[in-house]
Motif scaffolding. Structure first.
Motif, PDB file in Angstrom:
ATOM      1  N   THR A  54     -73.490 -15.641  52.411  1.00  0.00           N
ATOM      2  CA  THR A  54     -72.135 -16.112  52.071  1.00  0.00           C
ATOM      3  C   THR A  54     -71.945 -17.388  52.843  1.00  0.00           C
ATOM      4  O   THR A  54     -71.431 -18.421  52.191  1.00  0.00           O
ATOM      5  N   ALA A  62     -67.353 -20.331  47.824  1.00  0.00           N
ATOM      6  CA  ALA A  62     -66.957 -18.903  48.122  1.00  0.00           C
ATOM      7  C   ALA A  62     -65.538 -18.492  47.730  1.00  0.00           C
ATOM      8  O   ALA A  62     -65.376 -17.372  47.009  1.00  0.00           O
ATOM      9  N   MET A 242     -70.769 -12.489  46.963  1.00  0.00           N
ATOM     10  CA  MET A 242     -69.257 -12.746  46.974  1.00  0.00           C
ATOM     11  C   MET A 242     -68.996 -11.399  46.814  1.00  0.00           C
ATOM     12  O   MET A 242     -67.650 -11.004  47.285  1.00  0.00           O
TER      13      MET A 242
END
Length: 530
Positions: A54, A62, A242
């Motif tokens: 991430t 993101a 995500m």
């Protein structure tokens, strides 16, 4: 000649028995804490993988991937699924346990086993059977139906075990104060089921977050099915990570709620005399409705899936029973199931011991780390292990050891919840008394606490075994070349719409799981001292 008399031992003497020192915990709290920390760090590998991936994505990307309409749809589906399924599982599980253990239900010994039997049907096999019966089945309420029928035994089994060993004196005291049967149940008995209910609800919730096959078959989108699509169809690892981060956040909320609702009440019984046998309440006019309700429940949860598996086997004929195909899958499934169940049960003990005997923010944080990892889909755990093993330990890549390690992380809560419940009802004063009588801490733990906790640990091991037999995605990613399990072979056939070819693997999974489900029943009775 002067004779020197020995001074009598008193509470203030310096003898070993009278120094007033508090007995040391078995193995030493520091040793157990170190083991628990190492396990927690190992359990955080998949989460660390998601965080690193991430962070590598970048903040702007993101945010764009998380705050989009698709994520909102998945979040709504997942939350609605949990809000509908968990209460239904609690009602069915606790209600069934109360009928079996606390009423004059005819055939209650048979019903005790039958209500646990649906656990022998993997959720994706259940979905396969219902789709065979109703091909148009899809959507939220179909998911609620299949999930409830598949997972309510996760509440029933611990609730029945707790009720069977619950001291009836508390109900007798409530009756002497003028409380009727229903008021006594809600005000006295139900609070005693808090650990069983919160633990069972947590297990059901974690299954809902991580389940893939059952929902994929009925075309109901959740975070897990979407992550599988991202990884397997489009190979979009960034979008999948995500989605996994949102899934981990949901798990964190669930764990905080469960820890808070668990409370710090004590449920162990200490006292002289034997525990009285519970008086079963007469059902009278409710006997027939209770029987019809249980017949309908077991028919839908166990009878229908088994009937359609047998129907497909009959349709496929003898040629679908190719020994060279299903025998290797059967043997490898048994080996991985037994090895994984043993490893997971051993690993769960340090966490459970700290959570029950030394509860603190530290023990809760360690326990939390395992639940977060277990809530992640098997494919995320598998990909994390693939990435880490290739970079840090290439010799472990595609080995049985790595696959078993993944099983431990995925299914640790199944053992942890059971062992924690068993330790909560094993009074620590008995262990301390054994040490005060001169037994070393390790020997006292083995002869007292471990013996009292063994039935709960065996139940947890059986649950882990069932989970490994039915595990799909992590096995596909991490198993050594040539590995074939019943679950992976079933999924391969059913994905090709070869329902007849998949039926033998489904039946074998049910036949393997059924004895372990019966073991859960037996161990719950042993835990109750019956």
């Amino acid at each position: 000649m002067t004779t020197k008399l020995a001074a009598p031992e008193t509470s203030g003497s310096t003898t070993t028995a009278g120094r007033g020192k508090r007995p040391r915990p078995p193995f030493g709290v520091s040793v157990i804490s170190v083991l628990a920390v190492l396990i927690a760090l190992f359990a955080l590998i998949p989460l660390g993988y998601v965080i690193v991936m991430t962070a590598a994505t970048g903040w702007d990307t993101a945010v764009k991937l998380i705050f989009r309409e698709r994520v909102g749809e998945l979040l709504l589906n997942t939350v609605l699924l949990m809000l509908a399924t968990v209460p239904l599982c609690l009602i069915l599980g606790v209600g069934g346990a109360w009928l079996v253990e606390r009423t004059q239900l005819k055939g209650h010994k048979w019903w005790a086993v039958l209500l646990a039997a649906p656990l022998a049907i993997p959720a994706f096999v259940n979905s396969y059977a219902w789709v065979s019966a109703i091909p148009s089945l899809e959507g939220l309420w179909s998911g609620v139906l299949i999930a409830t029928l598949s997972y309510f035994p996760l509440v029933y089994i611990p609730a029945a075990a707790t009720l069977s060993r619950l001291d009836p004196a508390i109900e007798q005291s409530a009756a002497s104060l003028g409380l009727g049967a229903w008021r006594a149940f809600f005000r006295v008995v139900l609070p005693q089921l808090r650990i069983a209910m919160t633990g069972g609800a947590l297990l059901v919730s974690l299954h809902l977050l991580a389940e893939y096959g059952a929902f994929a078959m009925i075309r109901f989108d959740t975070f897990t099915t979407a992550i599988m699509v991202q990884y397997q169809s489009t190979f979009n690892g960034t979008a999948g990570n995500m989605l996994a981060s949102v899934l981990v956040f949901l798990c964190l909320i669930l764990l905080l709620v469960e820890v808070r609702s668990r409370g710090s009440a004590r449920y162990a019984r200490i006292g002289s005399g034997a525990q009285a046998r519970a008086l079963r309440l007469p059902l009278r006019a409710y006997q027939l409705p209770a029987q019809l309700f249980l017949i309908a429940l077991t028919a839908l949860a166990f009878g229908l899936p088994l009937a359609f598996v047998l129907r497909w086997i009959y349709s496929g004929g003898p040629e679908i029973w190719a020994a060279e195909e299903f025998l290797p899958a059967l043997l490898q499934t048994l080996v991985y199931g037994l090895a994984g169940a043993l490893a997971t049960t051993v690993v769960a003990f340090p966490m459970a011991y700290l959570a029950v005997r030394h509860p603190s923010w530290f023990s809760k944080a360690l326990e939390l780390s395992n639940y977060i990892t277990s809530s992640m889909p098997g494919i995320v755990v598998g990909l994390a292990f693939v990435t880490v093993s290739i970079k840090a330990a290439p010799n472990l890549y595609q080995t049985s050891a790595l696959l078993i390690a993944a099983y431990v992380l995925l299914f640790l809560p199944r053992a942890l919840v059971n062992i924690r419940s068993g330790l909560a009802q094993a009074p620590k004063e008995l262990d301390e008394a054994a040490q005060a009588l001169g037994k070393p801490p390790l020997l006292a733990f083995l002869r007292v606490t471990l013996r009292l906790t063994a039935p709960a640990a065996a139940g947890g091991a059986a649950l882990v075994f069932l989970a490994i037999v039915n595990e799909l995605t992590a096995t596909l990613l991490l198993s050594p070349n040539g590995t074939r399990t019943l679950a992976t072979e079933f999924w391969s056939k059913s994905s090709e719409i070869d329902y007849a070819g998949a039926a033998p693997y489904a039946l074998l999974m049910i036949l393997i799981s059924a004895p372990m489900t019966y073991l859960l029943f037996q161990q719950s009775k042993k835990a109750a001292g019956q």
